[in-house]
Design a protein around this motif. Structure first.
Motif, PDB file in Angstrom:
ATOM      1  N   ARG A   1      -5.866  -0.078  -7.837  1.00 48.39           N
ATOM      2  CA  ARG A   1      -5.777   0.292  -6.421  1.00 48.39           C
ATOM      3  C   ARG A   1      -7.072  -0.046  -5.680  1.00 48.39           C
ATOM      4  O   ARG A   1      -7.048  -0.428  -4.503  1.00 48.39           O
ATOM      5  CB  ARG A   1      -5.487   1.790  -6.305  1.00 48.39           C
ATOM      6  CG  ARG A   1      -4.114   2.195  -6.803  1.00 48.39           C
ATOM      7  CD  ARG A   1      -3.033   1.842  -5.831  1.00 48.39           C
ATOM      8  NE  ARG A   1      -2.969   2.821  -4.742  1.00 48.39           N
ATOM      9  CZ  ARG A   1      -2.190   2.684  -3.684  1.00 48.39           C
ATOM     10  NH1 ARG A   1      -1.452   1.606  -3.520  1.00 48.39           N
ATOM     11  NH2 ARG A   1      -2.163   3.613  -2.744  1.00 48.39           N
TER      12      ARG A   1
ATOM     13  N   TYR B   1      -7.730   2.625  -2.796  1.00 49.71           N
ATOM     14  CA  TYR B   1      -7.714   1.391  -1.994  1.00 49.71           C
ATOM     15  C   TYR B   1      -8.337   1.619  -0.625  1.00 49.71           C
ATOM     16  O   TYR B   1      -8.914   0.708  -0.027  1.00 49.71           O
ATOM     17  CB  TYR B   1      -6.289   0.856  -1.857  1.00 49.71           C
ATOM     18  CG  TYR B   1      -5.433   1.562  -0.834  1.00 49.71           C
ATOM     19  CD1 TYR B   1      -5.400   1.133   0.489  1.00 49.71           C
ATOM     20  CD2 TYR B   1      -4.650   2.654  -1.179  1.00 49.71           C
ATOM     21  CE1 TYR B   1      -4.614   1.767   1.430  1.00 49.71           C
ATOM     22  CE2 TYR B   1      -3.860   3.288  -0.253  1.00 49.71           C
ATOM     23  CZ  TYR B   1      -3.840   2.844   1.052  1.00 49.71           C
ATOM     24  OH  TYR B   1      -3.068   3.481   1.980  1.00 49.71           O
TER      25      TYR B   1
ATOM     26  N   MET C   1       0.817  -1.210   0.000  1.00 46.08           N
ATOM     27  CA  MET C   1       0.000   0.000   0.000  1.00 46.08           C
ATOM     28  C   MET C   1       0.856   1.268   0.000  1.00 46.08           C
ATOM     29  O   MET C   1       0.594   2.231  -0.708  1.00 46.08           O
ATOM     30  CB  MET C   1      -0.911   0.021   1.236  1.00 46.08           C
ATOM     31  CG  MET C   1      -1.960  -1.074   1.241  1.00 46.08           C
ATOM     32  SD  MET C   1      -3.129  -0.865  -0.125  1.00 46.08           S
ATOM     33  CE  MET C   1      -4.307  -2.151   0.278  1.00 46.08           C
TER      34      MET C   1
ATOM     35  N   GLN D   1      -6.908  -3.736  -5.033  1.00 44.91           N
ATOM     36  CA  GLN D   1      -5.957  -3.955  -3.943  1.00 44.91           C
ATOM     37  C   GLN D   1      -6.649  -3.795  -2.587  1.00 44.91           C
ATOM     38  O   GLN D   1      -6.489  -4.616  -1.679  1.00 44.91           O
ATOM     39  CB  GLN D   1      -4.804  -2.952  -4.025  1.00 44.91           C
ATOM     40  CG  GLN D   1      -3.669  -3.313  -4.955  1.00 44.91           C
ATOM     41  CD  GLN D   1      -2.517  -2.333  -4.811  1.00 44.91           C
ATOM     42  OE1 GLN D   1      -2.711  -1.126  -4.685  1.00 44.91           O
ATOM     43  NE2 GLN D   1      -1.302  -2.846  -4.841  1.00 44.91           N
ATOM     44  N   GLY D   2      -7.401  -2.723  -2.459  1.00 43.24           N
ATOM     45  CA  GLY D   2      -8.055  -2.445  -1.185  1.00 43.24           C
ATOM     46  C   GLY D   2      -9.113  -3.447  -0.796  1.00 43.24           C
ATOM     47  O   GLY D   2      -9.452  -3.570   0.386  1.00 43.24           O
TER      48      GLY D   2
END
Length: 406
Positions: A124, A73, A43, A127-128
């Motif tokens: 992103r 994210y 991150m 990813q989160g």
């Protein structure tokens, strides 16, 4: 009297054994801290480079989109932390952690491939969606005794702070070698490595707290006054951080530091902040001193932001301001998870930590999005003003906190 007490403890192996981590607790804590660190590295590592890299992508000169790419994210993390924490209470911590790491790796690969700033935002966001923070912290609580849990949580907190500091150094250095797409791909590989670390080093908990889903338990997790204070604090801390990193890379570049050499600024800032932070960290868990250290750190954070706001074209003042800011940031990042573990109701610890993590990542999204919007339309002074207001509000909220349990 203190010497007599220490002697009594040293002479009583049963008492001493209760205040020391067992080898199993040390191994579990180290393994979970490593997993947390690898996850957070993915991150944080793009924070010092993403704003400048975005200028090379179609649409990347719009600071509003840059802010979204930095903080997207955080939105999915905020939405999914509570469901992931609840799922870990219901179906077990480790399966939820593995699923979250796989999702995170997929998002990293999307971001590595992304041909435009909009696709970077998509990566992103995915990813989160691997929102494992609550499950990891709850598993630490499952695998440690009450007498040593604060130390275990402090290890997690220090790992987050250390990972952030390393990211400031590694991000620019790795980008110079493999580019930002390569950095994203590396974070995906690290997430897969974290799955192996989980399987090899972290045991299954012998038991988990009773699973109670009553409305009263949820209200206690969501409305506890001390937890609300801590939740606002982590929101403000990460909102200010992300807003600043819409602006700080450009400040360094405008002050004559090219992007590949930003790590030469961040490395001494990191070292100095850790050295300055450590004495306060030692005091933070001592009876009667925790609240004073905590409120003092918030005040120092405010001073660091004020210095950044007036630094302008002075590189020396910018570096000094970053040292002040990150001294406070690292201390708060290390102590907040420990405070949550002390105040959270045991029966819904996973849910309470999920709320805390959700608010943390909501702050990440709000800070990045607001920072990008303010930078685009109102300039750097508005970004710094936003951060100062958030932190100024935190001071009275933190000052009214009860003394942390010891």
């Amino acid at each position: 009297m203190p010497q007599d007490r220490a002697s009594a403890v040293g002479a009583n192996p049963a008492v001493a054994s209760k205040t020391r981590m067992t080898s199993a607790e040390r191994r579990a804590t180290a393994g979970l801290a490593g997993i947390f660190g690898l996850r957070m590295l993915g991150m944080f590592i793009v924070l010092p480079v993403l704003a400048l890299y975005a200028e090379t992508l179609p649409g990347g000169r719009d600071h509003r989109l840059v802010g979204l790419a930095l903080g997207a994210y955080g939105l999915t993390q905020a939405v999914l932390q509570i469901p992931f924490g609840w799922a870990s209470d219901r179906w077990g911590r480790k399966p939820v952690i593995v699923a979250g790491l796989v999702v995170f790796a997929a998002g990293s690969m999307i971001a590595a491939w992304a041909p435009t700033i909009l696709w970077t935002i998509v990566g992103r966001t995915v990813q989160g969606a691997g929102a494992i923070s609550a499950a990891v912290i709850a598993l630490v609580a499952d695998l440690t005794r009450d007498a040593v849990r604060t130390r275990a949580m402090a290890v997690i907190g220090m790992t987050i702070g250390t990972t952030f500091g390393l990211s400031l150094v590694l991000g620019p250095a790795l980008t110079a070698v493999v580019g930002v797409p390569g950095v994203f791909a590396l974070t995906g590989a690290l997430a897969i490595g974290a799955i192996a670390l989980l399987a090899k080093t972290v045991p299954e908990p012998a038991s988990q707290p009773p699973r109670r889903d009553s409305a009263a338990q949820w209200r206690r997790a969501l409305a506890d006054r001390e937890l609300l204070r801590l939740n606002y604090g982590i929101f403000a801390l990460h909102a200010a951080l992300m807003a600043l990193f819409v602006q700080v890379p450009f400040m360094l570049r405008d002050n004559g530091v090219p992007a590949p050499r930003h790590w030469l600024v961040y490395l001494p800032v990191l070292v100095a902040s850790v050295v300055l932070m450590y004495p306060a960290l030692v005091q933070a868990d001592r009876a009667g001193r925790g609240r004073t250290v905590f409120v003092g750190a918030v005040a120092v954070l405010l001073v660091g932001q004020a210095l950044l706001a007036v630094a302008g074209a002075s590189l020396a003042l910018t570096v000094a301001a970053l040292v002040v800011f990150f001294t406070a940031f690292n201390l708060l990042e290390a102590t907040l998870p420990s405070l949550v573990s002390k105040f959270a109701p045991p029966a819904v610890k996973g849910t309470a930590v999920g709320v805390y993590s959700s608010v943390q990542f909501l702050g990440t999204f709000v800070g990045a999005a607001a920072g990008g919007w303010l930078s685009q339309w109102h300039g750097a002074s508005a970004v710094f003003g936003f951060c100062l207001v958030l932190t100024a509000l935190w001071l009275p909220i933190g000052a009214t906190m009860s003394a942390p349990p010891t």
